[in-house]
Design a protein around this motif. Structure first.
Motif, short mmCIF file in Angstrom:
data_model
loop_
_atom_site.label_atom_id
_atom_site.label_comp_id
_atom_site.label_asym_id
_atom_site.label_seq_id
_atom_site.Cartn_x
_atom_site.Cartn_y
_atom_site.Cartn_z
N LEU A 190 0.84 -1.19 0.00
CA LEU A 190 0.00 0.00 0.00
C LEU A 190 0.88 1.25 0.00
O LEU A 190 2.08 1.18 0.19
N THR A 191 0.27 2.42 -0.19
CA THR A 191 1.02 3.67 -0.19
C THR A 191 1.38 4.09 1.23
O THR A 191 0.88 3.53 2.22
N ASN A 192 2.20 5.13 1.31
CA ASN A 192 2.55 5.66 2.63
C ASN A 192 1.36 6.32 3.32
O ASN A 192 1.33 6.42 4.55
N GLU A 193 0.38 6.75 2.55
CA GLU A 193 -0.84 7.30 3.14
C GLU A 193 -1.79 6.21 3.62
O GLU A 193 -2.67 6.47 4.43
N GLU A 194 -1.58 5.01 3.12
CA GLU A 194 -2.44 3.85 3.48
C GLU A 194 -1.75 2.92 4.47
O GLU A 194 -2.17 1.80 4.66
N HIS A 195 -0.67 3.41 5.11
CA HIS A 195 0.04 2.66 6.15
C HIS A 195 0.65 1.37 5.61
O HIS A 195 0.53 0.30 6.20
N GLY A 196 1.34 1.48 4.47
CA GLY A 196 1.96 0.31 3.85
C GLY A 196 2.96 -0.38 4.75
O GLY A 196 3.10 -1.61 4.71
N VAL A 197 3.66 0.38 5.59
CA VAL A 197 4.61 -0.23 6.52
C VAL A 197 3.89 -1.17 7.48
O VAL A 197 4.33 -2.31 7.72
N ALA A 198 2.79 -0.71 8.04
CA ALA A 198 2.01 -1.55 8.96
C ALA A 198 1.51 -2.81 8.26
O ALA A 198 1.53 -3.91 8.83
N GLU A 199 1.10 -2.67 7.02
CA GLU A 199 0.60 -3.81 6.26
C GLU A 199 1.68 -4.88 6.10
O GLU A 199 1.44 -6.08 6.30
N VAL A 200 2.88 -4.46 5.76
CA VAL A 200 3.97 -5.42 5.56
C VAL A 200 4.40 -6.04 6.88
O VAL A 200 4.64 -7.25 6.97
N ILE A 201 4.48 -5.25 7.93
CA ILE A 201 4.84 -5.79 9.24
C ILE A 201 3.82 -6.83 9.69
O ILE A 201 4.19 -7.92 10.15
N ARG A 202 2.54 -6.50 9.56
CA ARG A 202 1.50 -7.46 9.97
C ARG A 202 1.57 -8.75 9.18
O ARG A 202 1.41 -9.86 9.72
N THR A 203 1.85 -8.64 7.89
CA THR A 203 1.85 -9.81 7.01
C THR A 203 3.08 -10.68 7.16
O THR A 203 2.99 -11.91 7.18
N TYR A 204 4.25 -10.05 7.30
CA TYR A 204 5.51 -10.80 7.22
C TYR A 204 6.29 -10.91 8.52
O TYR A 204 7.20 -11.73 8.61
N LEU A 205 5.95 -10.11 9.53
CA LEU A 205 6.67 -10.21 10.80
C LEU A 205 5.79 -10.65 11.95
O LEU A 205 6.30 -11.25 12.90
N LEU A 206 4.51 -10.37 11.89
CA LEU A 206 3.64 -10.70 13.02
C LEU A 206 2.89 -12.00 12.84
O LEU A 206 2.21 -12.47 13.76
N GLN A 207 3.02 -12.61 11.64
CA GLN A 207 2.28 -13.85 11.36
C GLN A 207 3.17 -15.10 11.46
O GLN A 207 2.92 -16.10 10.83
N ALA A 208 4.24 -14.97 12.23
CA ALA A 208 5.19 -16.11 12.34
C ALA A 208 4.52 -17.30 13.00
O ALA A 208 3.64 -17.17 13.83
#
Length: 246
Positions: free
Chosen positions: A228-246
């Protein structure tokens, strides 16, 4: 999933929204990741002085890569390595800016100088990065062609209308590799996120290279995924998908 230990975040256009703020969504995701033992670092074209308020806001004590890799910090209070441009190189770059009548800026260890600076003592400063800005794309390309011909500079941008110059071989990727050595992890265990040409090297070399939804087309082309874009919180999206779903 679950194999990534570190996420390296570009700041402008990536972690920060267009108001230069860290959204609540991004902040919460970073806090959750660090609580799980994941390592979150900044990898930015900004200088340390400019980056530190955001580091403090997030409560991070991790290493950081600043000025496109010209400085690597072991922690926010301990410099690990600094790579300088020669005063002669900065003199030549400054002359080129004057010849082409365009905005310029130069990062030194002591601060940032630009076209409006009253005094520019090239010999008195330790130089880290030089940049040009002009919306005249023909002029920008002419400058780029000239500095490419010198063969001594790493040439990127942080916006389609600028050029950023670092010592040859110095990039966010070289800085990130140094951080990995400090921490004893592999680049394959790293997620790197960014939106501009100065992010390409680290996105290409990371285990997972992520382009923002607002990224330049070339960044999207080489990235493993686009979020997602920086206005759509793309960082949070990637963290949730790839770091918090271990």
């Amino acid at each position: 999933m679950g194999t990534y230990k570190l996420i390296a975040l570009d700041m402008d256009g990536t972690l920060l929204n267009e108001d230069k703020k860290i959204s609540a969504e991004n902040r919460e995701a970073i806090e959750q990741a660090t609580a799980l033992g994941k390592i979150v670092i900044m990898s930015t074209g900004r200088g340390a002085i400019s980056a530190m308020p955001y580091i403090e806001e997030l409560g991070l004590t991790t290493p950081l890569v600043v000025v496109n890799g010209s400085e690597v910090w072991e922690s926010p209070s301990k410099l690990h390595k600094r790579t300088l441009l020669s005063a002669q190189t900065v003199r030549n770059l400054h002359k080129l800016a004057q010849e082409h009548d365009c905005w310029w800026w130069a990062y030194s260890v002591n601060g940032v100088f630009n076209r409006e600076s009253e005094q520019l003592d090239l010999e008195e400063q330790e130089w880290l990065k030089f940049g040009y800005f002009t919306e005249n794309q023909d002029k920008l390309q002419r400058i780029r062609t000239i500095v490419e011909g010198w063969g001594i500079l790493e040439i990127t941008n942080s916006h389609p209308s600028n050029i950023e110059l670092n010592p040859l071989g110095i990039s966010k990727a070289s800085g990130l590799e140094m951080v990995c050595q400090l921490l004893g992890i592999q680049m394959s265990e790293v997620i790197a996120m960014g939106d501009s040409e100065n992010d390409i090297a680290m996105i290409r070399e990371a285990g997972l290279g992520v382009a923002m939804g607002n990224a330049q087309d070339e960044v999207k082309r080489i990235a493993d995924i686009t979020t997602l874009t920086n206005e759509e919180h793309g960082v949070a999206e990637v963290i949730r998908t790839y770091l918090l779903q271990a």
